[in-house]
Design a protein around this motif. Sequence first.
Motif, PDB file in Angstrom:
ATOM      1  N   ARG A 366      -0.978   6.417  -8.383  1.00  0.00           N
ATOM      2  CA  ARG A 366      -1.130   5.334  -8.962  1.00  0.00           C
ATOM      3  C   ARG A 366      -0.613   4.085  -8.423  1.00  0.00           C
ATOM      4  O   ARG A 366      -1.108   2.984  -8.389  1.00  0.00           O
ATOM      5  N   PHE A 367       0.708   4.203  -7.576  1.00  0.00           N
ATOM      6  CA  PHE A 367       1.352   3.056  -6.914  1.00  0.00           C
ATOM      7  C   PHE A 367       0.555   2.831  -5.933  1.00  0.00           C
ATOM      8  O   PHE A 367       0.271   1.711  -5.572  1.00  0.00           O
ATOM      9  N   GLU A 368       0.132   3.787  -5.225  1.00  0.00           N
ATOM     10  CA  GLU A 368      -0.712   3.321  -4.026  1.00  0.00           C
ATOM     11  C   GLU A 368      -1.977   2.724  -4.384  1.00  0.00           C
ATOM     12  O   GLU A 368      -2.405   1.657  -3.948  1.00  0.00           O
ATOM     13  N   LYS A 369      -2.782   3.069  -5.523  1.00  0.00           N
ATOM     14  CA  LYS A 369      -3.812   2.339  -5.989  1.00  0.00           C
ATOM     15  C   LYS A 369      -3.493   0.825  -6.213  1.00  0.00           C
ATOM     16  O   LYS A 369      -4.218   0.073  -5.835  1.00  0.00           O
ATOM     17  N   SER A 370      -2.357   0.595  -6.815  1.00  0.00           N
ATOM     18  CA  SER A 370      -2.220  -0.705  -7.268  1.00  0.00           C
ATOM     19  C   SER A 370      -1.755  -1.537  -6.215  1.00  0.00           C
ATOM     20  O   SER A 370      -1.953  -2.712  -6.136  1.00  0.00           O
ATOM     21  N   MET A 371      -1.004  -0.811  -5.209  1.00  0.00           N
ATOM     22  CA  MET A 371      -0.627  -1.639  -4.047  1.00  0.00           C
ATOM     23  C   MET A 371      -1.985  -2.136  -3.389  1.00  0.00           C
ATOM     24  O   MET A 371      -1.961  -3.190  -2.726  1.00  0.00           O
ATOM     25  N   GLU A 372      -2.800  -1.042  -3.168  1.00  0.00           N
ATOM     26  CA  GLU A 372      -4.085  -1.443  -2.393  1.00  0.00           C
ATOM     27  C   GLU A 372      -4.877  -2.454  -2.942  1.00  0.00           C
ATOM     28  O   GLU A 372      -5.418  -3.503  -2.420  1.00  0.00           O
ATOM     29  N   ILE A 373      -5.068  -2.657  -4.327  1.00  0.00           N
ATOM     30  CA  ILE A 373      -5.506  -3.761  -5.040  1.00  0.00           C
ATOM     31  C   ILE A 373      -4.936  -5.094  -4.770  1.00  0.00           C
ATOM     32  O   ILE A 373      -5.417  -6.274  -4.481  1.00  0.00           O
ATOM     33  N   ALA A 374      -3.449  -4.940  -4.840  1.00  0.00           N
ATOM     34  CA  ALA A 374      -2.913  -6.104  -4.428  1.00  0.00           C
ATOM     35  C   ALA A 374      -3.057  -6.791  -3.074  1.00  0.00           C
ATOM     36  O   ALA A 374      -3.222  -7.787  -2.765  1.00  0.00           O
ATOM     37  N   ARG A 375      -3.157  -5.657  -2.229  1.00  0.00           N
ATOM     38  CA  ARG A 375      -3.312  -6.069  -0.674  1.00  0.00           C
ATOM     39  C   ARG A 375      -4.795  -6.783  -0.617  1.00  0.00           C
ATOM     40  O   ARG A 375      -4.806  -7.755   0.100  1.00  0.00           O
ATOM     41  N   LYS A 376      -5.673  -6.237  -1.257  1.00  0.00           N
ATOM     42  CA  LYS A 376      -6.944  -6.704  -1.085  1.00  0.00           C
ATOM     43  C   LYS A 376      -7.162  -8.229  -1.626  1.00  0.00           C
ATOM     44  O   LYS A 376      -7.838  -9.070  -0.978  1.00  0.00           O
ATOM     45  N   LYS A 377      -6.477  -8.351  -2.585  1.00  0.00           N
ATOM     46  CA  LYS A 377      -6.223  -9.608  -3.174  1.00  0.00           C
ATOM     47  C   LYS A 377      -5.746 -10.857  -2.465  1.00  0.00           C
ATOM     48  O   LYS A 377      -6.165 -11.723  -2.387  1.00  0.00           O
ATOM     49  N   ALA A 378      -4.319 -10.117  -1.939  1.00  0.00           N
ATOM     50  CA  ALA A 378      -3.676 -11.211  -0.844  1.00  0.00           C
ATOM     51  C   ALA A 378      -4.592 -11.500   0.297  1.00  0.00           C
ATOM     52  O   ALA A 378      -4.488 -12.729   0.668  1.00  0.00           O
ATOM     53  N   GLU A 379      -5.495 -10.599   0.866  1.00  0.00           N
ATOM     54  CA  GLU A 379      -6.149 -10.826   2.071  1.00  0.00           C
ATOM     55  C   GLU A 379      -7.236 -12.101   1.474  1.00  0.00           C
ATOM     56  O   GLU A 379      -7.502 -12.585   2.448  1.00  0.00           O
ATOM     57  N   ALA A 380      -7.691 -11.648   0.416  1.00  0.00           N
ATOM     58  CA  ALA A 380      -8.818 -12.653  -0.084  1.00  0.00           C
ATOM     59  C   ALA A 380      -8.286 -14.225  -0.200  1.00  0.00           C
ATOM     60  O   ALA A 380      -8.893 -15.137   0.220  1.00  0.00           O
ATOM     61  N   ASP A 381      -7.170 -14.313  -0.669  1.00  0.00           N
ATOM     62  CA  ASP A 381      -6.640 -15.383  -0.808  1.00  0.00           C
ATOM     63  C   ASP A 381      -6.071 -16.164   0.473  1.00  0.00           C
ATOM     64  O   ASP A 381      -6.049 -17.376   0.590  1.00  0.00           O
ATOM     65  N   VAL A 382      -5.776 -15.345   1.542  1.00  0.00           N
ATOM     66  CA  VAL A 382      -5.413 -15.997   2.747  1.00  0.00           C
ATOM     67  C   VAL A 382      -6.744 -16.453   3.535  1.00  0.00           C
ATOM     68  O   VAL A 382      -6.744 -17.339   4.100  1.00  0.00           O
ATOM     69  N   SER A 383      -7.772 -15.589   3.354  1.00  0.00           N
ATOM     70  CA  SER A 383      -8.903 -16.055   4.065  1.00  0.00           C
ATOM     71  C   SER A 383      -9.683 -17.322   3.310  1.00  0.00           C
ATOM     72  O   SER A 383     -10.355 -18.068   3.941  1.00  0.00           O
ATOM     73  N   ASN A 384      -9.460 -17.428   2.115  1.00  0.00           N
ATOM     74  CA  ASN A 384      -9.953 -18.696   1.123  1.00  0.00           C
ATOM     75  C   ASN A 384      -8.856 -19.004   0.407  1.00  0.00           C
ATOM     76  O   ASN A 384      -8.744 -19.150  -0.726  1.00  0.00           O
ATOM     77  N   PRO A 385      -7.976 -20.020   1.058  1.00  0.00           N
ATOM     78  CA  PRO A 385      -6.810 -20.600   0.554  1.00  0.00           C
ATOM     79  C   PRO A 385      -7.191 -21.578  -0.820  1.00  0.00           C
ATOM     80  O   PRO A 385      -6.254 -21.584  -1.775  1.00  0.00           O
TER      81      PRO A 385
END
Length: 400
Positions: A366-385
């Motif tokens: 569950r920890f791994e899954k939550s961190m993966e979701i957060a990573r994808k969101k962070a990468e999306a925010d960086v690519s489209n500030p």
Amino acid sequence: MSQRGHLVKPTGPRKTWAIMYRDGDENLRWEGKFNSRTDAQRRLTSVLAEIDKGTYTRPSSLTFEQFSKEWLAGRRQIRGSTESGYGSLIKSQLIPRLGSLTVSHIRFEHIDAAVSGMVEDELAPKTIHNAVMLLRNMLAGRQGPSAFRRGLAFADHTLGVKLPPLEYRQIVPPTPEEAWKLIKVARDIGGVGYPITYLGAFCGLRRAEALGLRFASVRWFDNEIRVQYAISKRRCQDGIHKWEWYLGPPKTRKSLRGIAATESVMTLLADLKVGNADSAFVFPGDCHGFIAPDDFEEHIWRPIVDGAGMTGTRFHDLRHFFASQLIANGETAAYIRDQMGHSSIHVTFDTYGHLFPGRGKDASERFEKSMEIARKKAEADVSNPLAKDGGGTGKPGVSN
């Protein structure tokens, strides 16, 4: 040096220091036999502080050895086995180290030196902890005939004493194969050893509970064994023996419980019941109708464990085995608490928590899954500030 007290240097043949001071009533007091100036100064500083705080008590000539005997005799609300254990610790550890001191003079340094002596004697850490906790109860306990209650002391000088760390040992219960091995050997030997070993493994009874079991406590139509009594120890009144075994209440209020019995247990009990009255003991003996615990250990249990090649295994280990099987079969912690007669579910987890199925893998996934979701969101925010602001014109400094 104080206006209300001062040190007295050794003179003549006297090799020890002394102190003189005036108490709260302006009476002149003298205390001696301090081995060093530092010890005398420490006591003078302490006693003057007690006078200032109003906690000073006139030193009594009562020695710790005398006090300990009076304290133990005044404990009327403890079980005989507890009193026996206290007496053993007092006699073997506390009196040899503190017995000659007057109770009112016992201070931190005396207790600290006693603990150091226990460590040097290589006593088990648990024994040292038990001795200090008992001493604390004797000196500063808020109930019973403690030194505090009797006005012999007003401070807990055990506070701050450094104790050796306790050795934590996880309970390792017998395996099912080992339990059956004990049962088989008991059956081959014959006598009451077989049925009592069977009940130990299948019902988790404490030794004292099993020996105190009567047929009247068996609920035949409910497949249940009611734990209502246990064999206990108390002071003997015949003037000859110190202790005697008797049938009394179980260990605690929570120990009064109903244990769900299997069909094989009920069949075993039914066979034992033939020809016996309800009031009879399930495991009869020569001590007031039951088997004395000492006799059980020496003449019944020891031959069983030796025959099974499991020397050192206690009857209580069958209780741990019972708990481990309830856990392995997926029973809830609350159910296990009730079957074992624990005072709270915390005791159940503290004792057997390591045996419950681990959930570490599920938690880590569950920890791994939550961190993966957060990573994808962070990468999306960086690519489209501008996405996190709900969009925009695409021109710097201009917003919709």
